[in-house]
Motif scaffolding. Structure first.
Motif, PDB file in Angstrom:
ATOM      1  N   SER A   8       0.830  -1.200   0.000  1.00 13.67           N
ATOM      2  CA  SER A   8       0.000   0.000   0.000  1.00 13.67           C
ATOM      3  C   SER A   8       0.871   1.259   0.000  1.00 13.67           C
ATOM      4  O   SER A   8       0.631   2.202  -0.763  1.00 13.67           O
ATOM      5  CB  SER A   8      -0.927   0.002   1.222  1.00 13.67           C
ATOM      6  OG  SER A   8      -1.647   1.214   1.307  1.00 13.67           O
ATOM      7  N   GLN A  12       1.578   4.099  -2.969  1.00 14.60           N
ATOM      8  CA  GLN A  12       1.428   5.512  -2.629  1.00 14.60           C
ATOM      9  C   GLN A  12       2.695   6.292  -3.001  1.00 14.60           C
ATOM     10  O   GLN A  12       2.612   7.415  -3.496  1.00 14.60           O
ATOM     11  CB  GLN A  12       1.149   5.661  -1.130  1.00 14.60           C
ATOM     12  CG  GLN A  12       0.766   7.072  -0.703  1.00 14.60           C
ATOM     13  CD  GLN A  12       0.415   7.145   0.780  1.00 14.60           C
ATOM     14  OE1 GLN A  12       0.194   6.129   1.427  1.00 14.60           O
ATOM     15  NE2 GLN A  12       0.378   8.356   1.308  1.00 14.60           N
ATOM     16  N   SER A  17       1.829  11.891  -3.818  1.00 13.95           N
ATOM     17  CA  SER A  17       0.743  12.668  -3.222  1.00 13.95           C
ATOM     18  C   SER A  17       1.345  13.724  -2.305  1.00 13.95           C
ATOM     19  O   SER A  17       2.502  13.603  -1.884  1.00 13.95           O
ATOM     20  CB  SER A  17      -0.200  11.766  -2.415  1.00 13.95           C
ATOM     21  OG  SER A  17       0.496  11.114  -1.371  1.00 13.95           O
ATOM     22  N   GLN A  19       2.391  15.425   0.869  1.00 11.97           N
ATOM     23  CA  GLN A  19       2.639  14.915   2.218  1.00 11.97           C
ATOM     24  C   GLN A  19       3.331  15.985   3.055  1.00 11.97           C
ATOM     25  O   GLN A  19       4.091  16.805   2.527  1.00 11.97           O
ATOM     26  CB  GLN A  19       3.549  13.676   2.163  1.00 11.97           C
ATOM     27  CG  GLN A  19       3.003  12.513   1.366  1.00 11.97           C
ATOM     28  CD  GLN A  19       1.946  11.735   2.114  1.00 11.97           C
ATOM     29  OE1 GLN A  19       1.892  11.753   3.343  1.00 11.97           O
ATOM     30  NE2 GLN A  19       1.083  11.044   1.375  1.00 11.97           N
ATOM     31  N   LEU A  32       8.384   6.753   1.761  1.00  7.94           N
ATOM     32  CA  LEU A  32       7.627   7.438   0.714  1.00  7.94           C
ATOM     33  C   LEU A  32       8.524   8.283  -0.190  1.00  7.94           C
ATOM     34  O   LEU A  32       8.279   8.404  -1.397  1.00  7.94           O
ATOM     35  CB  LEU A  32       6.543   8.322   1.334  1.00  7.94           C
ATOM     36  CG  LEU A  32       5.353   7.593   1.975  1.00  7.94           C
ATOM     37  CD1 LEU A  32       4.409   8.591   2.640  1.00  7.94           C
ATOM     38  CD2 LEU A  32       4.589   6.769   0.930  1.00  7.94           C
TER      39      LEU A  32
END
Length: 463
Positions: A8, A12, A17, A19, A32
């Motif tokens: 997951s 991501q 995205s 952050q 990430l």
């Protein structure tokens, strides 16, 4: 559940995205940022490996020309990396302060400066291409047959500059997935174009080594077009506008100040590699070809670790901007631990499968022997390389590009170069002496980086 969460987070990280990396789990933040940064750097290294794979079939002289050109072109890479360091540090610090308008403004001023500089480099490189190759030890036949490769690579240096710089902006903003995609797009284009332009396809004539230069420059150019699309059309966290290109004296001075020491920092290490390439050229073509093959393989596996260390730079800059120096330090220690595990794995991989990879890359027996010798000796110091990489990038992320410059001066110019010259010319009297010198310099760099990072003076840097 852990495996499910891993995939997951992986999805991501790839998708990207907005952050806030100044709060929450540090390990999650490192993951990430690191995944797309690792894949970005892997793609950058693919450029070199793809070129040397296809060019290898043109003979040792062509491989040697690529190696000599890339050695001097490393000056351009140094400038590009230095400017990207400045962009990452300034953008990350402003993002940490939640000042997104100034973050975008700083990024655009860095783009303006890099384009102007690349024009000067293009004119100089094209005009003096023959002299550059001659100074690096190329013979007149090699220059006459392959000078176009050098001219095209220098003439198109603007795509190298922008590719590094704009990705530095995206990394500073925490948009690492965009930087990754630009390299993916550029590499896919290069992989398609390289064999077509080198060997010919249908109505397209075989251009040989010149075709490799056109393919690489075009591939990078396509990657830059994607970056510009993401900057101005499909915007992310930061909003960029053309009017931000209007020269701003204070910002340009900051970019020059941080970028110049960042450039010198990378130049110090790059110049040492130019010296090593010149030493190798003093032996014979097979030794030079084997060395260039090995260096590209080493870089291919080194750049993912560099990508991981870039996560430390972004987290350092953003957390210092948010007034959280302890969180910045912890981020670096966690990142360094991951890098050590990766580097140990690579060293083991080269020891077990180095000969298989080298045999795939080149058919010359002598070149293979030198390539394998380079791989096995240099990769012994990969763990030390990883430690220094992580901590020096943390300094860069804080805006302190001077400290890494001093470390590189000591490790490369006081240790690596004198040792390489002495061992290869007087003691061992063969290329093996150069490889041993590289290993020793890696250990020195790691020891210095660790000591200076522990002192903690980087936490007080203001930009």
């Amino acid at each position: 559940m852990k495996l499910k969460r891993f995939f997951s987070l992986f999805r991501q990280a790839i998708a990207g995205s907005e952050q806030d990396y100044t709060v929450g789990s540090i390990r999650r933040a490192v993951f990430l940022l690191a995944i797309p940064m690792i894949m970005e750097m892997m793609m950058e290294s693919v450029f070199a490996v793809v070129d040397i794979f296809f060019v290898g079939k043109l003979g040792n002289a062509a491989v040697a020309t690529v190696g000599l050109t890339e050695s001097v072109l490393s000056i351009v890479y140094s400038i590009a990396v230095g400017l990207s360091m400045a962009a990452t540090a300034l953008v990350a610090r402003r993002v940490g302060e939640k000042n997104l308008l100034e973050a975008a403004h700083a990024g655009m001023q860095a783009i303006l400066f890099s384009v102007l500089l690349s024009v000067i480099i293009s004119i100089t490189g094209v005009y003096y291409a023959g002299s550059i190759l001659r100074a690096m030890g190329a013979n007149e036949q090699m220059i006459a047959e392959n000078i176009r490769y050098t001219q095209i690579m220098y003439g198109g240096n603007v795509v190298i500059m922008l590719l590094f710089l704009i990705n530095g902006i995206f990394r500073g903003a925490g948009d690492a997935s965009i930087a990754m995609r630009s390299l993916w797009i550029g590499n896919i284009s290069n992989i398609i174009l390289c064999p077509v332009l080198i060997y010919g396809f249908g109505p397209i004539p075989a251009l040989g080594l010149k075709g490799a230069a056109i393919a690489t420059t075009t591939g990078r150019g396509i990657g830059v077009l994607y970056q510009l699309y993401r900057l101005f059309i499909r915007r992310g966290l930061l909003h960029f506008y053309i009017h931000q290109l209007r020269p701003h004296k204070e910002l340009l001075m900051q970019i020059v100040k941080i970028g110049s020491t960042g450039t010198i920092q990378f130049l110090v290490s790059s110049a040492s590699w130019i010296f090593l390439a010149r030493l190798m050229a003093g032996f014979h073509e097979a030794a030079m070809a084997g060395y260039q093959i090995a260096i590209r393989l080493l870089i291919f596996f080194l750049l993912p670790a560099w990508g991981l260390s870039n996560a430390a730079a972004t987290l350092t800059g953003q957390n210092l901007g948010a007034g959280k120096p302890d969180r910045a330090e912890k981020s670096v220690w966690i990142t360094t631990g991951y890098i050590i595990i990766f580097m140990l794995s690579v060293s083991l991989f080269f020891y077990l499968f180095g000969s298989v990879i080298v045999n795939f890359m080149n058919s010359d027996i002598q070149a293979r022997r030198y390539a394998l010798q380079t791989l096995r000796i240099v990769s012994l110091g990969y763990v030390f390389f990883g430690i220094s990489m992580s901590m020096l990038n943390a300094f860069n992320g804080a805006g302190d590009t001077r400290t890494p410059t001093y470390v590189n001066l000591v490790a490369f110019w006081l240790f690596q170069i004198p040792l390489a010259w002495f061992l290869s010319q007087y003691y061992i009297k063969e290329p093996k002496g150069i490889f041993i010198a590289i290993l020793i310099s890696q250990i020195v760099s790691a020891a210095l980086s660790y000591y200076l990072f522990k002192r903690g003076t980087w936490k007080q840097i203001k930009i």
